[in-house]
Design a protein around this motif. Structure first.
Motif, PDB file in Angstrom:
ATOM      1  N   GLY A   1       0.666  -1.200   0.133  1.00 49.80           N
ATOM      2  CA  GLY A   1      -0.041  -0.111   0.186  1.00 49.80           C
ATOM      3  C   GLY A   1       0.787   1.272   0.056  1.00 49.80           C
ATOM      4  O   GLY A   1       2.119   1.063  -0.100  1.00 49.80           O
ATOM      5  N   GLN A   2       0.147   2.402   0.020  1.00 53.46           N
ATOM      6  CA  GLN A   2       0.961   3.719   0.200  1.00 53.46           C
ATOM      7  C   GLN A   2       1.794   3.899  -1.023  1.00 53.46           C
ATOM      8  O   GLN A   2       2.715   4.748  -0.925  1.00 53.46           O
ATOM      9  N   THR A   3       1.275   3.410  -2.280  1.00 57.81           N
ATOM     10  CA  THR A   3       2.100   3.711  -3.386  1.00 57.81           C
ATOM     11  C   THR A   3       2.413   5.202  -3.784  1.00 57.81           C
ATOM     12  O   THR A   3       3.212   5.419  -4.289  1.00 57.81           O
ATOM     13  N   GLU A   4       1.253   6.009  -3.715  1.00 60.91           N
ATOM     14  CA  GLU A   4       1.574   7.317  -3.755  1.00 60.91           C
ATOM     15  C   GLU A   4       2.506   8.042  -3.148  1.00 60.91           C
ATOM     16  O   GLU A   4       3.332   8.774  -3.586  1.00 60.91           O
ATOM     17  N   LEU A   5       2.927   7.650  -1.659  1.00 55.27           N
ATOM     18  CA  LEU A   5       3.983   8.065  -0.974  1.00 55.27           C
ATOM     19  C   LEU A   5       5.460   7.527  -1.346  1.00 55.27           C
ATOM     20  O   LEU A   5       6.402   8.184  -1.187  1.00 55.27           O
ATOM     21  N   LEU A   6       5.093   6.118  -1.537  1.00 52.17           N
ATOM     22  CA  LEU A   6       6.352   5.406  -1.474  1.00 52.17           C
ATOM     23  C   LEU A   6       6.738   4.674  -2.771  1.00 52.17           C
ATOM     24  O   LEU A   6       7.808   4.015  -2.893  1.00 52.17           O
ATOM     25  N   ARG A   7       6.335   5.142  -3.824  1.00 51.49           N
ATOM     26  CA  ARG A   7       6.629   4.655  -5.348  1.00 51.49           C
ATOM     27  C   ARG A   7       8.068   5.353  -5.606  1.00 51.49           C
ATOM     28  O   ARG A   7       8.421   6.296  -4.897  1.00 51.49           O
ATOM     29  N   PRO A   8       8.673   4.574  -6.369  1.00 50.80           N
ATOM     30  CA  PRO A   8      10.221   5.196  -6.572  1.00 50.80           C
ATOM     31  C   PRO A   8      10.299   6.653  -6.777  1.00 50.80           C
ATOM     32  O   PRO A   8      11.278   7.076  -6.135  1.00 50.80           O
TER      33      PRO A   8
ATOM     34  N   CYS B   1       5.822  20.789  10.897  1.00 55.48           N
ATOM     35  CA  CYS B   1       5.785  19.528  10.558  1.00 55.48           C
ATOM     36  C   CYS B   1       5.069  19.223   8.964  1.00 55.48           C
ATOM     37  O   CYS B   1       4.157  20.043   8.620  1.00 55.48           O
ATOM     38  N   THR B   2       5.464  18.356   8.299  1.00 64.20           N
ATOM     39  CA  THR B   2       4.885  18.096   7.168  1.00 64.20           C
ATOM     40  C   THR B   2       3.684  16.953   7.385  1.00 64.20           C
ATOM     41  O   THR B   2       4.299  15.935   7.748  1.00 64.20           O
ATOM     42  N   VAL B   3       2.783  17.051   6.768  1.00 65.65           N
ATOM     43  CA  VAL B   3       1.718  15.892   6.838  1.00 65.65           C
ATOM     44  C   VAL B   3       1.654  15.041   5.709  1.00 65.65           C
ATOM     45  O   VAL B   3       1.449  15.310   4.807  1.00 65.65           O
ATOM     46  N   PHE B   4       1.781  13.707   6.000  1.00 63.57           N
ATOM     47  CA  PHE B   4       1.415  12.868   4.873  1.00 63.57           C
ATOM     48  C   PHE B   4       0.451  11.852   5.320  1.00 63.57           C
ATOM     49  O   PHE B   4       0.293  11.300   6.347  1.00 63.57           O
ATOM     50  N   GLU B   5      -0.644  11.668   4.513  1.00 60.21           N
ATOM     51  CA  GLU B   5      -1.737  10.828   4.774  1.00 60.21           C
ATOM     52  C   GLU B   5      -1.655   9.458   4.258  1.00 60.21           C
ATOM     53  O   GLU B   5      -1.519   9.329   3.159  1.00 60.21           O
TER      54      GLU B   5
ATOM     55  N   GLY C   1       7.981   8.742  -5.255  1.00 56.40           N
ATOM     56  CA  GLY C   1       7.112   9.428  -4.424  1.00 56.40           C
ATOM     57  C   GLY C   1       7.738  10.220  -3.487  1.00 56.40           C
ATOM     58  O   GLY C   1       8.882  10.286  -3.347  1.00 56.40           O
ATOM     59  N   VAL C   2       7.150  11.132  -3.111  1.00 55.17           N
ATOM     60  CA  VAL C   2       7.647  12.449  -2.204  1.00 55.17           C
ATOM     61  C   VAL C   2       8.058  11.934  -1.025  1.00 55.17           C
ATOM     62  O   VAL C   2       9.298  12.183  -0.613  1.00 55.17           O
ATOM     63  N   LEU C   3       7.411  10.962  -0.219  1.00 54.55           N
ATOM     64  CA  LEU C   3       7.954  10.622   1.090  1.00 54.55           C
ATOM     65  C   LEU C   3       9.359   9.523   0.789  1.00 54.55           C
ATOM     66  O   LEU C   3      10.295   9.807   1.494  1.00 54.55           O
ATOM     67  N   ARG C   4       9.316   8.919  -0.173  1.00 50.87           N
ATOM     68  CA  ARG C   4      10.474   8.079  -0.508  1.00 50.87           C
ATOM     69  C   ARG C   4      11.730   9.041  -0.870  1.00 50.87           C
ATOM     70  O   ARG C   4      12.746   8.721  -0.400  1.00 50.87           O
ATOM     71  N   ARG C   5      11.422  10.165  -1.629  1.00 49.68           N
ATOM     72  CA  ARG C   5      12.424  11.128  -2.173  1.00 49.68           C
ATOM     73  C   ARG C   5      13.103  11.730  -0.876  1.00 49.68           C
ATOM     74  O   ARG C   5      14.360  11.806  -0.654  1.00 49.68           O
ATOM     75  N   ILE C   6      12.134  11.938   0.092  1.00 50.03           N
ATOM     76  CA  ILE C   6      12.695  12.729   1.281  1.00 50.03           C
ATOM     77  C   ILE C   6      13.710  11.653   2.088  1.00 50.03           C
ATOM     78  O   ILE C   6      14.694  12.012   2.649  1.00 50.03           O
ATOM     79  N   VAL C   7      13.197  10.361   2.243  1.00 52.22           N
ATOM     80  CA  VAL C   7      14.061   9.225   3.182  1.00 52.22           C
ATOM     81  C   VAL C   7      15.289   9.137   2.293  1.00 52.22           C
ATOM     82  O   VAL C   7      16.402   9.128   3.092  1.00 52.22           O
TER      83      VAL C   7
END
Length: 416
Positions: free
Chosen positions: A19-26, A145-149, A28-34
């Motif tokens: 799940g959470q493909t929008e955030l964690l796809r290659p 803080c940055t909010v991630f849903e 995705g914004v959250l993946r880039r941050i990490v």
């Protein structure tokens, strides 16, 4: 020592998270941050069992920071201070990542106390909440803080976790699965991975050697798990909003779906209240009889009780969804109330003021009032709005048959 299956199977990398493909796809914004290693203070918002804690653990591991896990239901600011005291020791050489679960349970003072710890950069905060942070987290914290849903995991993604869980739980045993077991759990747990894995663990533990895990058992352990509902939380208002918008959009199937979700959750009162609103706000003058019909259906529903109550409520919701629509009533009253709130009122014309008391005539009250029923068509032209509002129009006739008929009637009477 017993270790829950959900912990055994917990992903170790972002690629393993379901799940959470929008955030964690290659990309995705959250993946880039990490991957950048520059982790800001964040708030993870979403329902239980969708990966918030898991992703926080992976972030700590990938950035080589020590992870401290606290729960706001039991933690205090003193616990945060103890973590800060460790930062100058060898225990946390790269700084600390504090995962604060259920931040909504911190009061305003506790939340604001977090500011001194997160602003100097020595501590990174990842707070999680199942409630809307824009309602429950105070602005001073929210602005830093940055909010991630995080969203419920879709069944297609859930199947990966369920299949893997069965492989691990049944490893070394001869147990077969009925056709549809994996799908039943994947679709029946409401997007909650933890619930799905707990269901797998329960089924695996109860399965006999050389036996079969039956589809009926899978349906039973996951039944009603797909109901995400909290009368004081987002789910409550989201479902009510979806119900009203479905009726307004004239989609009876969607309207019945959201009504069913409310009834299955045992919240007939909220459904009834919202339906009474819809009858006047969205159907309105296009079909004014809807208000009395809906009221009658709701009265019947409460006299009957569930499960029979579902029938008149369904009748009312279908009636409104398929009825012509007009929002001229709410537009009119909202426009009038806006003027009143801004002090745009003016004095009531003297001809309309109460004149049923001694001395009223001396004050000029009601002297020029004309009684409309004494005139042809029960109408006579005279001033009703205050002088300051002369010419203001609040009500605009809708384009539906009823309101256009009323418009034609009055244009004829008024000789326009």
């Amino acid at each position: 020592m017993y270790q829950p299956l959900a912990d055994k199977i917990r992903p170790q990398t972002l690629d393993d998270v379901v799940g959470q493909t929008e955030l964690l796809r290659p990309n995705g914004v959250l993946r880039r941050i990490v991957e950048s290693g520059q982790i800001p203070n964040m708030i993870f918002y979403g329902p239980s069992g969708v990966g918030k804690t898991t992703v926080a653990s992976i972030i700590a591991k990938q950035t080589e920071r020590k992870l401290y896990r606290l729960n706001a239901t039991t933690a205090a600011i003193a616990d945060i201070r103890r973590i800060i005291d460790e930062l100058d020791t060898f225990l946390a050489p790269n700084g600390a990542l504090v995962y604060l679960d259920e931040i909504q349970y911190f009061n305003k003072k506790q939340q604001q106390s977090l500011l001194e710890f997160i602003e100097d950069g020595r501590m990174t905060l990842i707070a999680s909440t199942t409630e809307n942070p824009y309602f429950y987290v105070y602005n001073a914290v929210l602005s830093r803080c940055t909010v991630f849903e995080f969203k419920p995991v879709e069944p297609e993604e859930m199947r990966r976790a369920v299949s893997r869980a069965f492989s691990l739980a049944l490893e070394g045993r001869t147990v077969t699965l009925d056709e549809g077991v994996v799908d039943a759990i994947s679709t029946g747990c409401g997007g909650d991975v933890r619930k799905a894995l707990n269901a797998v663990e329960l089924l695996a533990a109860s399965a006999a050697e050389n036996g079969t895990i039956a589809l009926d058992d899978a349906l039973e352990v996951s039944q009603r798990s797909n109901m995400r509902y909290d009368r004081d939380g987002d789910s409550h208002y989201d479902i009510l909003s979806a119900l009203q918008k479905s009726v307004r959009g004239s989609d009876p199937d969607a309207a019945l779906h959201y009504l069913a979700r409310l009834l299955e959750a045992g919240d007939m009162i909220s459904a009834a209240r919202r339906m009474l609103v819809i009858a006047s706000e969205d159907v309105g003058l296009a079909y004014p009889q809807a208000a009395s019909i809906v009221k009658a259906c709701i009265d019947s529903a409460f006299q009957l009780g569930m499960p029979e109550a579902r029938i008149p409520l369904a009748q009312a919701i279908i009636l409104m969804a398929t009825a012509p629509k007009s929002n001229s009533a709410i537009r009119g009253i909202d426009a009038a109330m806006a003027d009143v709130r801004h002090g745009n009122c003016g004095d009531i014309p003297a001809n309309l003021k109460d004149c049923h008391y001694t001395g009223a005539k001396k004050l000029g009250r009601g002297l020029t009032y004309q009684f409309p029923h004494d005139f042809p068509g029960h109408w006579v032209e005279q001033q009703y709005l205050p002088d300051a509002l002369m010419g203001h129009t609040y009500y605009e006739y809708g384009e539906n048959k009823n309101e256009q008929a009323a418009r034609a009637y009055w244009e004829k009477i008024k000789g326009r």
